[in-house]
Design a protein around this motif. Structure first.
Motif: not given
Lengths: 101, 620
Positions: A18, A30, A20-25
């Motif tokens: 989660i 993602v 990683g899903l929300i913070t990755s650019r």
């Protein structure tokens, strides 16, 4: 080795996913995070089928389905990313905010 | 045959009403070709008819007991409102006075409104007034008296506002309507409060009820004060007297009516209510107080006026104050007699000065002078009117004033002093007007002043003849005291005050050695009375200010608080929509976050009971 540890590990993996899903650019990252979350789910399924349903092991069948569908989903996801990349020449998630208010 | 006339007395108001309706087609917008004069002729004819009818009726009713008729007007649930009529020599006599004065005023108006196009409107309104006053005098029910008073208030508004292109007329009509309306509305409170107490609005039954009524003195006081308030406004008593001053902006023939009978309508109701008002000693004191203050105050104001119509209008207030005193001291018979003698005297005065104004243009007393040699008829009429108005034996008001003073002498000696003072002040005032108009040398405005048209002079001289016959009539009706019964202790001061007032005034104003215009030493005192005790300013800083302020506050409250709260709801909705839309950030990851948060929240809420028990399961 207990079910609880297995579940806690899976939950931890899910949370990392989660995060990683929300913070990755990066859009690919993602997708990778989504894979992490799916794997956490798989861990859950395996743990439950091992400890609670060792005879029928329905959880393992579920896991196989999830892996299959995850592969398909990753393929489609990468295709979408490629399609966006062709248009916008970037995979930065923060550049994809056209559909706002 | 004669009986028929008294039984159909209720037709008298209808004649005037028919005249009012028949006059309307001659409004300039309807009959465009032939001019408005037939409206006046028709109405004069109808008034003549009503007058003759009343005369015959009086012959039939004379020395007969009063008859009472009753018409059911409204019957709803337990409320039964009847229109009661009293046919007695007093009411029919009042009808004759009303129709007679109307007849004179309408003949007068034929000459006075020679150069005016508004006959239809004018005569309709005069006829409406005649109908209203005739109904009022034969009506024997307080409720319908109130109804008629209100209709007459509306009529006053329209009649004063006759020449409505003049700004002073518009403000005068407004003040007349509102001031009289306030009194009427308080009267309505009294009328409504009286029904549960007395169970009737019939004057006769009210009088019977009042003889045996035992009600809380506080209630009696409040009730009586409310009942006084209506006539207080109608009779132009302090402090509701400014309207009569401003009503002098209306046409002169209407002024004849207003100064003589319309202001008497309030007094009539007051006299009829006297038995009820006598229930409360406080109300009697208030009536006497108001009457005395008005009589003295208005008497002084009248002396300080330079407008000839206004000077007379304050004398009207003063005499109505005397009627208040008479009713306050339970002398309703005397009050009626005073109204009768006063109305005739005042009618002559107004007609006389109307003729003067008609061809001298100005109403400013300081612009007049030297008319005696050229206007003898007007001058003699004025003199007779003035002499009938004050205590000048043997003319009319001497008898009523003496009778009143005689009745007061043993109970309220100080009121005799008021009477004497008012009489002296009025004598001074009317003589001052006479000296300024007819005496002295001609001024530029009065150098050429022919006697007026026949139709102005005729009613004036008829009224003068009638005024001269009033003592004979009173004698005929056995209303005059015998010479030996005449209370000389009160009659002498009254006559002396007349002579002092008139003589002093004539000495000051007919004497060339005293510089005109007269300047009182403290100028402030003169201004105080000349500007009517600054009543207009007083209204403006008290009632008008408060009502204005309250309406401003209520307007503000409505505009900003009531409207604002509702608008605020709308604004909040718009603002929340405008601000919540930023949740749609366009960031897919933000959507993920909200989905996840939503799921966690939902699961948390759904599972909370299980999770809290879970703890119990694990711990052992």
């Amino acid at each position: 080795m207990q079910l609880q540890y297995c579940l806690i590990l899976a939950a931890a993996l899910f949370c990392i996913g989660i995060y990683g899903l929300i913070t990755s650019r990066n859009a690919v990252r993602v997708l990778m995070s989504i894979e992490l979350m799916l794997n956490a789910v798989n861990l859950n399924l395996m743990g439950f089928s091992n400890f609670l349903d060792p005879s029928a092991i329905k959880g393992q069948i579920f896991t196989i389905f999830v892996i299959t569908v995850a592969a398909a989903e990753a393929a489609v996801g990468l295709a979408i990313i490629l399609a966006i990349y062709r248009n916008r020449e970037t995979v930065d998630m923060e550049q994809f905010n056209l559909l706002k208010w | 045959m004669q009986q028929m006339f008294s039984e159909t007395i209720w037709l008298v108001p209808l004649y005037a009403l028919i005249g009012a309706v028949l006059a309307l087609p001659w409004s300039p917008g309807i009959i465009r070709q032939t001019g408005p004069r037939p409206a006046g002729y028709i109405n004069t004819l109808m008034t003549l008819l009503a007058f003759v009818h009343s005369l015959f009726a009086l012959r039939a009713i004379w020395h007969q007991p009063p008859q009472y008729l009753s018409i059911n007007w409204l019957h709803a649930a337990s409320l039964n409102i009847t229109f009661d009529i009293e046919i007695s020599s007093v009411t029919v006599g009042a009808l004759i006075l009303v129709t007679g004065l109307n007849l004179l005023a309408q003949i007068y108006a034929i000459g006075y409104l020679e150069m005016d196009w508004g006959w239809a409107r004018f005569y309709s309104l005069l006829a409406l007034f005649e109908a209203g006053m005739c109904t009022l005098v034969i009506c024997n029910s307080l409720f319908f008296s109130y109804v008629i008073l209100e209709i007459l208030t509306l009529g006053t508004y329209l009649l004063i506002g006759f020449w409505f292109n003049q700004s002073l007329v518009v403000t005068g009509a407004r003040d007349a309507f509102l001031t009289k309306r306030v009194g009427d509305l308080i009267l309505l409170m009294g009328v409504v409060a009286l029904l549960p107490l007395a169970g009737t609005w019939n004057y006769r039954e009210l009088a019977e009820w009042a003889t045996t009524a035992t009600i809380d003195p506080k209630i009696a006081t409040l009730l009586s004060l409310a009942l006084i308030a209506g006539p207080l406004g109608k009779c132009a008593q302090f402090p509701l007297h400014l309207w009569l001053d401003e009503a002098m902006e209306g046409p002169m023939p209407a002024t004849i009516l207003r100064n003589t009978i319309i202001v008497s309508t309030g007094a009539w109701v007051l006299i009829k209510l006297q038995p009820v008002l006598a229930l409360s000693p406080v109300a009697s004191t208030v009536m006497i107080g108001i009457g005395a203050v008005t009589a003295i105050g208005a008497g002084l104001i009248a002396i300080a006026q330079i407008d000839i119509k206004r000077s007379l209008s304050y004398s009207v207030s003063a005499y109505m104050g005397l009627v208040f005193i008479a009713v306050g001291t339970q002398q309703d018979e005397t009050a009626l007699r005073l109204l009768f003698t006063y109305a005739i005297a005042m009618a002559i005065l107004v007609m006389s000065i109307g003729g003067i104004v008609w061809n001298n243009i100005t109403q400013d007393l300081t612009q007049y002078g030297g008319l005696w040699s050229r206007r003898p008829i007007s001058g003699i009429c004025y003199l007779v009117g003035a002499a009938s108005l004050v205590a000048f034996p043997p003319l009319g008001c001497f008898w009523s004033l003496t009778e009143m003073a005689d009745n007061l002498w043993n109970t309220h000696p100080w009121l005799v002093g008021v009477l004497v003072a008012v009489n002296g002040l009025t004598a001074f005032s009317v003589t001052r007007e006479f000296s300024l108009i007819f005496g002295g040398k001609p001024k530029p405005m009065t150098v050429r002043s022919p006697e007026a048209l026949w139709s102005l002079v005729l009613p004036m001289t008829i009224a003068m003849g009638f005024a001269l016959h009033v003592p004979i009539l009173l004698h005929q009706w056995n209303l005059l005291p015998e010479w030996e019964n005449l209370n000389l202790t009160v009659a002498t001061p009254l006559v002396i005050s007349t002579l002092v007032g008139a003589g002093g005034s004539a000495f000051i104003y007919l004497n060339d050695k005293i510089a005109k215009p007269i300047q009182l030493k403290p100028k402030a005192v003169q201004d105080f009375f000349a500007y009517d005790l600054y009543t207009a300013k007083l209204y403006r800083v008290t009632i008008i200010f408060v009502v204005g302020l309250v309406s401003q506050i209520i307007y503000w409250f409505d505009r900003y608080l009531v409207d604002g709260i509702i608008n605020l709801v709308g604004l909040v909705t718009i603002f929340s929509g405008e601000s919540l839309k930023y949740n749609v950030s366009g960031q897919t990851q933000f959507y993920f976050l909200s989905i996840l948060l939503g799921v966690f929240l939902f699961v948390g809420v759904v599972c909370f009971p299980f999770l809290s028990q879970l703890h119990l399961i694990i711990s052992p």
